[in-house]
Scaffold this active site. Structure first.
Site, PDB file in Angstrom:
ATOM      1  N   SER A 262      35.816 106.518  55.143  1.00  0.00           N
ATOM      2  CA  SER A 262      36.640 106.057  56.261  1.00  0.00           C
ATOM      3  C   SER A 262      35.856 105.790  57.551  1.00  0.00           C
ATOM      4  CB  SER A 262      37.797 107.034  56.516  1.00  0.00           C
ATOM      5  OG  SER A 262      38.610 107.127  55.350  1.00  0.00           O
TER       6      SER A 262
ATOM      7  N   LYS B  28      33.140  97.128  46.716  1.00  0.00           N
ATOM      8  CA  LYS B  28      33.844  97.622  45.518  1.00  0.00           C
ATOM      9  C   LYS B  28      34.380  96.425  44.721  1.00  0.00           C
ATOM     10  CE  LYS B  28      34.667 101.924  47.957  1.00  0.00           C
ATOM     11  NZ  LYS B  28      35.490 103.094  48.171  1.00  0.00           N
TER      12      LYS B  28
ATOM     13  N   GLU C  51      29.139 111.189  50.647  1.00  0.00           N
ATOM     14  CA  GLU C  51      30.513 110.705  50.783  1.00  0.00           C
ATOM     15  C   GLU C  51      31.482 111.765  50.271  1.00  0.00           C
ATOM     16  OE1 GLU C  51      30.609 106.092  50.708  1.00  0.00           O
ATOM     17  OE2 GLU C  51      30.471 106.755  48.644  1.00  0.00           O
TER      18      GLU C  51
ATOM     19  N   GLY D  84      38.609 106.220  51.501  1.00  0.00           N
ATOM     20  CA  GLY D  84      39.814 105.388  51.388  1.00  0.00           C
ATOM     21  C   GLY D  84      41.079 106.098  51.811  1.00  0.00           C
TER      22      GLY D  84
ATOM     23  N   HIS E 148      28.116 106.551  42.740  1.00  0.00           N
ATOM     24  CA  HIS E 148      29.294 106.539  43.613  1.00  0.00           C
ATOM     25  C   HIS E 148      30.386 107.414  42.984  1.00  0.00           C
ATOM     26  CE1 HIS E 148      32.773 105.254  45.861  1.00  0.00           C
ATOM     27  NE2 HIS E 148      31.925 104.804  46.784  1.00  0.00           N
TER      28      HIS E 148
ATOM     29  N   GLU F 138      33.421 107.038  42.642  1.00  0.00           N
ATOM     30  CA  GLU F 138      34.369 106.332  41.773  1.00  0.00           C
ATOM     31  C   GLU F 138      33.780 106.139  40.375  1.00  0.00           C
ATOM     32  OE1 GLU F 138      34.989 103.130  44.537  1.00  0.00           O
ATOM     33  OE2 GLU F 138      36.008 104.543  45.862  1.00  0.00           O
TER      34      GLU F 138
ATOM     35  N   ASN G 281      30.122  98.368  51.064  1.00  0.00           N
ATOM     36  CA  ASN G 281      30.436  98.467  49.638  1.00  0.00           C
ATOM     37  C   ASN G 281      31.762  97.751  49.414  1.00  0.00           C
ATOM     38  OD1 ASN G 281      30.954  99.119  47.019  1.00  0.00           O
ATOM     39  ND2 ASN G 281      31.101 101.332  47.323  1.00  0.00           N
TER      40      ASN G 281
HETATM   41  P1  13P Z   1      36.035 103.830  52.638  1.00  0.00           P
HETATM   42  O1  13P Z   1      35.142 103.408  53.766  1.00  0.00           O
HETATM   43  O2  13P Z   1      37.046 102.777  52.263  1.00  0.00           O
HETATM   44  O3  13P Z   1      36.618 105.187  52.869  1.00  0.00           O
HETATM   45  O4  13P Z   1      35.097 103.956  51.333  1.00  0.00           O
HETATM   46  C1  13P Z   1      33.939 104.697  51.432  1.00  0.00           C
HETATM   47  C2  13P Z   1      33.128 104.416  50.240  1.00  0.00           C
HETATM   48  O5  13P Z   1      33.449 104.831  49.145  1.00  0.00           O
HETATM   49  C3  13P Z   1      31.927 103.608  50.403  1.00  0.00           C
HETATM   50  O6  13P Z   1      31.142 103.634  49.261  1.00  0.00           O
END
Ligand code: 13P
Length: 253
Positions: A215, A11, A169, A175, A97, A99, A9
């Protein structure tokens, strides 16, 4: 074996040139992908066609959108519909997601509409769920995630649920460098599978791919993916580094 998936991803990161370079660097590796293993690259909308071209001829590596609209079509400036994705040959989309839930206020009902539109347009949803830190601290994560599934995907038929893709997740692990331990991931994944089994039966539950996200990196992927109910990962930060993501792909069961 049910499908094992390493999903990147990106992002809102990388220019097109950087994205192409990253994808090319990943493709320099040899991957043992087959019917039960696949790679997804969830890239920004404007890069979908370019990265798709680059992946042409690669068996079991597909582009994926990061979102789609909750409405079919019409006067929704800035939105991208599931039908549009299908029309450019994109057949995977991330839905829900954390976010998007947090920054764009997407709730479970809205996400159910997105799931329906994706399926109606032959786009496979990768449905994301997961609890915030406060819920984990209150130890109510099982019920929280169960409710996300109930309100967004449990209206689907057993046929639609067969082979469905879910990404768990935990928000506190995204992150932050703070990964859920592989045992914590397994515990929640097993719970998700048991809830699906209660609703749809064991056979359907066994067919559902459940990815872990939060992560994931080269150094912990094999441990996490090694757990029986973890079927791969949805990877943010580490998917932007070719060597990291390549190792993560190679860590699939
Ligand atoms: P990270 O791997 O940066 O923690 O992000 C996970 C994520 O949100 C994948 O969609």
């Amino acid at each position: 074996m049910r499908k094992q998936i390493a999903a990147a991803n990106w992002k809102m990161n990388l220019t097109l040139t950087e994205g192409i370079q990253l994808a090319e660097d990943i493709l320099k590796n040899e991957f043992d992908l087959n019917k039960s293993r696949a790679v997804l690259m969830a890239v920004p909308f404007p890069y979908l066609i370019s990265i798709q071209q680059l992946l042409k001829g690669q068996a079991n590596i597909h582009v994926c959108a990061q979102n789609c609209a909750s409405t079919k079509n019409g006067a929704y400036t800035g939105e991208v519909s599931a039908e549009m994705l299908n029309s450019i040959g994109v057949h995977y989309v991330l839905i829900g997601h954390s976010e998007r839930r947090e920054y764009y206020h997407e709730d479970n009902a809205l996400l159910a509409a997105k799931v329906n539109l994706a399926l109606a347009n032959e786009v496979v949803p990768v449905f994301c769920c997961g609890e915030p830190l406060a819920v984990r601290e209150a130890e109510t994560q099982n019920a929280f995630v169960e409710n996300q599934l109930k309100e967004s995907i449990f209206h689907l038929s057993a046929d639609q649920m067969k082979g469905f893709i879910i990404a768990y997740e935990p928000i506190w692990a995204i992150g932050t460098g703070k990964t859920a331990s592989s045992d914590q991931a397994q515990e929640l994944h097993a719970h998700i599978r048991s809830v699906i089994a209660a609703q749809y039966g064991a056979e359907v539950a066994e067919s559902v791919t459940i990815l872990y996200g939060g992560s994931v990196k080269a150094a912990n992927a094999a441990d996490i993916f090694g757990k029986p109910d973890v079927d791969g990962g949805l990877v943010g930060g580490a998917s932007l580094i070719a060597s990291e993501f390549s190792t993560i792909i190679k860590s699939l069961k």
